[in-house]
Design an enzyme around this catalytic site. Structure first.
Site, PDB file in Angstrom:
ATOM      1  N   CYS A 283      -2.115   9.311   2.215  1.00 17.72           N
ATOM      2  CA  CYS A 283      -1.463   8.807   0.986  1.00 17.72           C
ATOM      3  C   CYS A 283      -2.363   9.164  -0.120  1.00 17.72           C
ATOM      4  O   CYS A 283      -2.005   9.338  -1.301  1.00 17.72           O
ATOM      5  CB  CYS A 283      -1.439   7.301   1.286  1.00 17.72           C
ATOM      6  SG  CYS A 283      -3.151   6.522   1.768  1.00 17.72           S
TER       7      CYS A 283
ATOM      8  N   GLU B 271       0.789  -1.238  -0.033  1.00 15.52           N
ATOM      9  CA  GLU B 271      -0.002  -0.080   0.133  1.00 15.52           C
ATOM     10  C   GLU B 271       1.058   1.325   0.154  1.00 15.52           C
ATOM     11  O   GLU B 271       1.521   1.668   1.030  1.00 15.52           O
ATOM     12  CB  GLU B 271      -0.878  -0.055   1.387  1.00 15.52           C
ATOM     13  CG  GLU B 271      -1.838  -1.107   1.411  1.00 15.52           C
ATOM     14  CD  GLU B 271      -3.109  -1.149   0.651  1.00 15.52           C
ATOM     15  OE1 GLU B 271      -3.183  -0.324  -0.243  1.00 15.52           O
ATOM     16  OE2 GLU B 271      -4.000  -1.835   0.633  1.00 15.52           O
TER      17      GLU B 271
HETATM   18  P1  NAD Z   1       8.032   4.934   4.953  1.00 19.87           P
HETATM   19  O1  NAD Z   1       8.115   4.090   3.705  1.00 19.87           O
HETATM   20  O2  NAD Z   1       9.512   5.910   5.445  1.00 19.87           O
HETATM   21  O3  NAD Z   1       8.096   3.884   6.249  1.00 19.87           O
HETATM   22  C1  NAD Z   1       6.893   2.936   6.460  1.00 19.87           C
HETATM   23  C2  NAD Z   1       7.437   1.866   7.489  1.00 19.87           C
HETATM   24  O4  NAD Z   1       8.452   1.161   6.953  1.00 19.87           O
HETATM   25  C3  NAD Z   1       7.898   2.245   8.920  1.00 19.87           C
HETATM   26  O5  NAD Z   1       7.418   1.350   9.825  1.00 19.87           O
HETATM   27  C4  NAD Z   1       9.433   2.338   8.666  1.00 19.87           C
HETATM   28  O6  NAD Z   1      10.036   2.120   9.715  1.00 19.87           O
HETATM   29  C5  NAD Z   1       9.518   1.280   7.730  1.00 19.87           C
HETATM   30  N1  NAD Z   1      10.979   1.583   6.869  1.00 19.87           N
HETATM   31  C6  NAD Z   1      11.603   2.649   6.610  1.00 19.87           C
HETATM   32  N2  NAD Z   1      12.828   2.534   5.906  1.00 19.87           N
HETATM   33  C7  NAD Z   1      12.729   1.088   5.692  1.00 19.87           C
HETATM   34  C8  NAD Z   1      13.798   0.126   5.102  1.00 19.87           C
HETATM   35  N3  NAD Z   1      14.883   0.858   4.616  1.00 19.87           N
HETATM   36  N4  NAD Z   1      13.684  -1.173   5.365  1.00 19.87           N
HETATM   37  C9  NAD Z   1      12.701  -1.623   5.898  1.00 19.87           C
HETATM   38  N5  NAD Z   1      11.614  -0.849   6.577  1.00 19.87           N
HETATM   39  C10 NAD Z   1      11.782   0.547   6.496  1.00 19.87           C
HETATM   40  O7  NAD Z   1       6.889   5.652   4.930  1.00 19.87           O
HETATM   41  P2  NAD Z   1       6.358   6.756   6.027  1.00 19.87           P
HETATM   42  O8  NAD Z   1       7.112   8.015   5.742  1.00 19.87           O
HETATM   43  O9  NAD Z   1       6.248   6.254   7.259  1.00 19.87           O
HETATM   44  O10 NAD Z   1       4.586   7.127   5.385  1.00 19.87           O
HETATM   45  C11 NAD Z   1       4.622   7.849   4.394  1.00 19.87           C
HETATM   46  C12 NAD Z   1       4.433   7.299   2.976  1.00 19.87           C
HETATM   47  O11 NAD Z   1       3.499   6.213   3.184  1.00 19.87           O
HETATM   48  C13 NAD Z   1       4.061   8.127   1.977  1.00 19.87           C
HETATM   49  O12 NAD Z   1       4.615   7.672   0.689  1.00 19.87           O
HETATM   50  C14 NAD Z   1       2.429   7.635   1.736  1.00 19.87           C
HETATM   51  O13 NAD Z   1       1.720   7.976   0.589  1.00 19.87           O
HETATM   52  C15 NAD Z   1       2.449   6.240   2.169  1.00 19.87           C
HETATM   53  N6  NAD Z   1       1.271   5.700   2.742  1.00 19.87           N
HETATM   54  C16 NAD Z   1       0.490   4.727   1.938  1.00 19.87           C
HETATM   55  C17 NAD Z   1      -0.585   4.612   2.512  1.00 19.87           C
HETATM   56  C18 NAD Z   1      -1.636   3.454   1.731  1.00 19.87           C
HETATM   57  O14 NAD Z   1      -2.404   2.901   2.346  1.00 19.87           O
HETATM   58  N7  NAD Z   1      -1.346   3.422   0.286  1.00 19.87           N
HETATM   59  C19 NAD Z   1      -1.468   4.874   3.789  1.00 19.87           C
HETATM   60  C20 NAD Z   1      -0.596   5.717   4.531  1.00 19.87           C
HETATM   61  C21 NAD Z   1       1.043   6.016   4.016  1.00 19.87           C
END
Ligand code: NAD
Length: 475
Positions: A255, A221
Site C-alpha cells: 500500500c 487503512e
Molecule cells: P479490496 O478493497 O479489494 O479488498 C479488501 C477486503 O475487502 C477483502 O477482504 C475483500 O474480500 C473485501 N471486499 C472487497 N469488496 C468488498 C465489498 N464490495 N464489500 C465488502 N467487502 C469487500 O483490496 P485488496 O485488493 O485486497 O487490497 C489492495 C488494496 O488495499 C490497495 O488499494 C492497497 O493500497 C490497500 N492496502 C492498504 C493497506 C494499508 O495499511 N493502508 C495495506 C494493504 C493494502
C-alpha cells in the site's frame, strides 16, 4: 483450546450466530486485566511460530512469496507488535486523572480506557496474515472480541489464519469468516462496535457507508499513489537501490510502495539507469526463474498491470527497463517507464505492482503542484541531503505518513502512527495507536463536594447576575 472452524462462505445464520456469541462474550472480555489480554497475545504468537513452515507453504502457493519474506514481513511483524503491546499495555489501560475548571471545584475527573465491544476486521491479500493479526492484536489488547475476514484471494493463508485462531481463541472471543464480497457485505450489515478495514479506497467507501447504518466508528487503512521526490543532493546509487527494493518487494503490491518518482530533469536518464541496475542486482538472472521474485496475486491483476504499461507506451512512454511478463503465470517483469503522457492511466490509478513511472522536473514546485492535484497519498518519500528542501516538501504536501531517505520501512515501526488522510484512510494503527482505535475514552466526573455550579442556578437574583458578569470578564 480448539473450536470448530466456520465453513468457507458460511451461511447468513452461521455468521449471525458467530456475531451473537462475540457480542455476548464482549461484556466479560472488556473486563479482562492486562495479564489476561497478554496471555492471549502470547498464545497467538506461539501458534503463529508453531505454524511457521505451514505459513511459508501457504503463501508460496498463494502468490509465491519467498520464505524469507514471510519471516520478515509477516511473522516478525506479528512478533514485534505483540512485544510492543506487552511492554506498554498496562500504561495504556491505566485510567488518567484530568483537572477541571472553576465550575468543577469539589470534583474529580478521569478517563477510563474501555473496549469498544465487538470489532470487525476486514483485510486485503497483499500481506495476508499480518494485516489480519496486527489489528487483532490491538483489538485483544483493548479488550474487544473480534470477527476476522481475511481476503479470499489468498485462500490458503486465510485457511491457516482460521486454524491458528481456532487453536488459540474460543469462537466467542475471535471468529474467522472466510469468504468474498457476499460474506463481507453481510458482516457489514451487523451492528459491530468498530470496523477496522484495510483495502482499497473504493471498498473503504462502501465500509464507511455501511458503518453509518449502525452507526459505528471505523478505521480505514486504504491505499493510493504514494509519490517520491528525489533531489540532486541525494546519493544516486544508494537512493536507486532503496527505491528499487521498495518497488519490487512483494512485487510492488504494497500500500505504501513508491508509486511514481519525480527526479530533476538533468539526472533523469542517469537515475533510470541506476534504478534499473539496482533492480537487476536485487533480482539477478531471469526473473521468472528467480525464487526471490514474487508473483502478482491473480492473473487478472497481472493483466491490469500489463494493460497499464501498454496504455502508457501507446501514449508515447519509453520503457527504460522491462522484460518478458506472463499474465497467465502471474508474472510481471520489473518495469521502468519514462516520457509519460499525463493522461496515461498509470498516472491516474494506484499501480500496486512492479512498474515505476519516472517524471522529470525543472522546478520542484511543479512536482508539489502535481502531487497536490491528486487525493492525499498514504506516504510521501523525499530523498535529499538538504534540510530546507525536505522541510519545504513536508510543509507543502499532505500525506498519511512521510519518510526521508528511505521508503516503506517506516511502516514497521510500532512507535509511529500509521494511517492515511481522506482517500488514503481514516485513523491510525500500530502500537498504542492501534490500541486507541479499539478503545473508547470514557470521561468520568465525580462531584465530591458541591461546588461553584450550585451557586449559579436560577432564580437569577441581582448578585448572581453580577457574579456571572464578573466570571465572564475575569476568567
Ligand atoms: P479490496 O478493497 O479489494 O479488498 C479488501 C477486503 O475487502 C477483502 O477482504 C475483500 O474480500 C473485501 N471486499 C472487497 N469488496 C468488498 C465489498 N464490495 N464489500 C465488502 N467487502 C469487500 O483490496 P485488496 O485488493 O485486497 O487490497 C489492495 C488494496 O488495499 C490497495 O488499494 C492497497 O493500497 C490497500 N492496502 C492498504 C493497506 C494499508 O495499511 N493502508 C495495506 C494493504 C493494502
Amino acid at each position: 483450546m480448539s473450536e470448530a472452524i466456520l465453513p468457507l462462505s458460511p451461511s447468513v445464520d452461521l455468521m449471525n450466530d458467530a456475531f451473537d456469541a462475540l457480542r455476548h462474550r464482549s461484556k466479560e472480555q472488556r473486563l479482562l486485566g492486562a495479564n489476561e489480554r497478554i496471555k492471549r497475545l502470547d498464545a497467538l504468537y506461539a501458534e503463529v511460530w508453531r505454524r511457521r513452515d505451514d505459513l511459508k507453504t501457504a503463501m508460496w502457493e498463494d502468490f509465491r512469496k519467498p520464505g524469507e519474506e514471510v519471516d520478515l514481513t509477516e511473522i516478525f511483524v506479528v512478533k514485534s507488535e505483540v512485544k510492543a503491546v506487552k511492554k506498554a499495555l498496562r500504561k495504556w489501560m491505566k485510567p488518567r486523572r484530568v483537572s477541571g475548571g472553576l465550575a468543577h471545584v469539589g470534583s474529580a475527573s478521569w478517563i477510563r480506557y474501555e473496549a469498544k465491544g465487538v470489532a470487525l476486521i476486514i483485510a486485503p491479500w497483499n500481506y495476508p496474515m499480518q494485516l489480519v493479526f496486527r489489528p487483532l492484536i490491538a483489538a485483544i489488547a483493548a479488550g474487544c472480541t473480534a470477527m476476522l475476514k481475511p481476503s479470499e484471494l489468498t485462500g490458503k493463508t486465510a485457511m491457516l489464519v482460521a486454524e491458528i485462531v481456532a487453536a488459540v481463541f474460543p469462537a466467542n472471543e475471535v471468529s474467522v469468516v472466510q469468504g468474498g464480497v457476499a460474506a463481507a457485505s453481510h458482516l457489514l450489515s451487523l451492528p459491530f462496535n468498530h470496523i477496522y478495514f484495510t483495502g482499497s479506497p473504493e471498498v473503504g467507501k462502501i465500509v464507511m457507508r455501511a458503518a453509518a447504518e449502525h452507526p459505528c466508528s471505523v478505521t480505514l487503512e486504504l491505499g493510493g499513489k504514494s509519490p517520491v521526490i528525489v533531489d540532486e543532493s541525494a546519493p544516486l546509487k544508494a537512493t536507486a537501490k532503496k527505491i528499487a527494493w521498495a518497488k519490487l518487494s512483494n512485487a510492488g503490491q504494497i500500500c505504501v510502495a513508491p508509486d511514481y518518482i519525480f527526479v530533476p530533469r538533468a539526472m533523469e536518464t542517469e537515475f533510470a539507469e541506476a534504478v534499473k541496475n539496482a533492480m537487476t542486482e536485487l533480482y539477478p538472472g531471469i526473473v521468472a526463474e528467480n525464487p526471490d521474485y514474487q508473483r502478482i496475486v491473480k492473473d487478472v491483476h497481472a493483466e491490469r498491470l500489463l494493460a497499464l504499461i501498454d496504455d502508457a507506451v501507446s501514449k508515447g512512454a519509453t520503457v527504460a527497463h522491462g522484460g518478458p511478463s506472463d499474465a497467465e503465470a502471474c508474472l510481471v517483469h520489473p518495469t521502468i517507464l519514462s516520457d509519460l503522457s499525463p493522461d496515461s492511466k498509470i498516472m491516474e490509478e494506484e499501480v500496486f505492482g512492479p512498474v515505476l513511472p519516472i517524471i522529470p522536473y525543472d522546478d520542484v514546485d511543479e512536482a508539489v503542484k502535481a502531487i497536490n492535484s491528486r487525493p492525499i497519498p498514504l506516504a510521501l518519500y523525499i530523498y535529499s541531503k538538504r534540510s530546507h528542501f525536505v522541510s519545504h516538501l513536508l510543509n507543502s504536501i499532505q500525506s498519511g505518513g512521510a519518510s526521508i531517505n528511505n521508503s516503506v520501512i517506516h511502516v514497521s515501526s510500532n512507535h509511529l502512527p500509521f494511517g492515511g488522510q481522506g482517500n488514503s484512510g481514516i485513523g491510525s494503527g500500530h502500537g498504542e495507536y492501534g490500541f486507541r482505535e479499539f478503545t473508547h475514552m470514557r470521561g468520568v466526573y465525580e462531584q465530591r463536594v458541591d461546588g461553584a455550579a450550585s451557586f449559579l442556578m436560577p432564580p437569577y437574583t441581582a448578585w448572581k447576575t453580577k457574579l456571572i458578569d464578573r466570571l465572564l470578564r475575569w476568567l
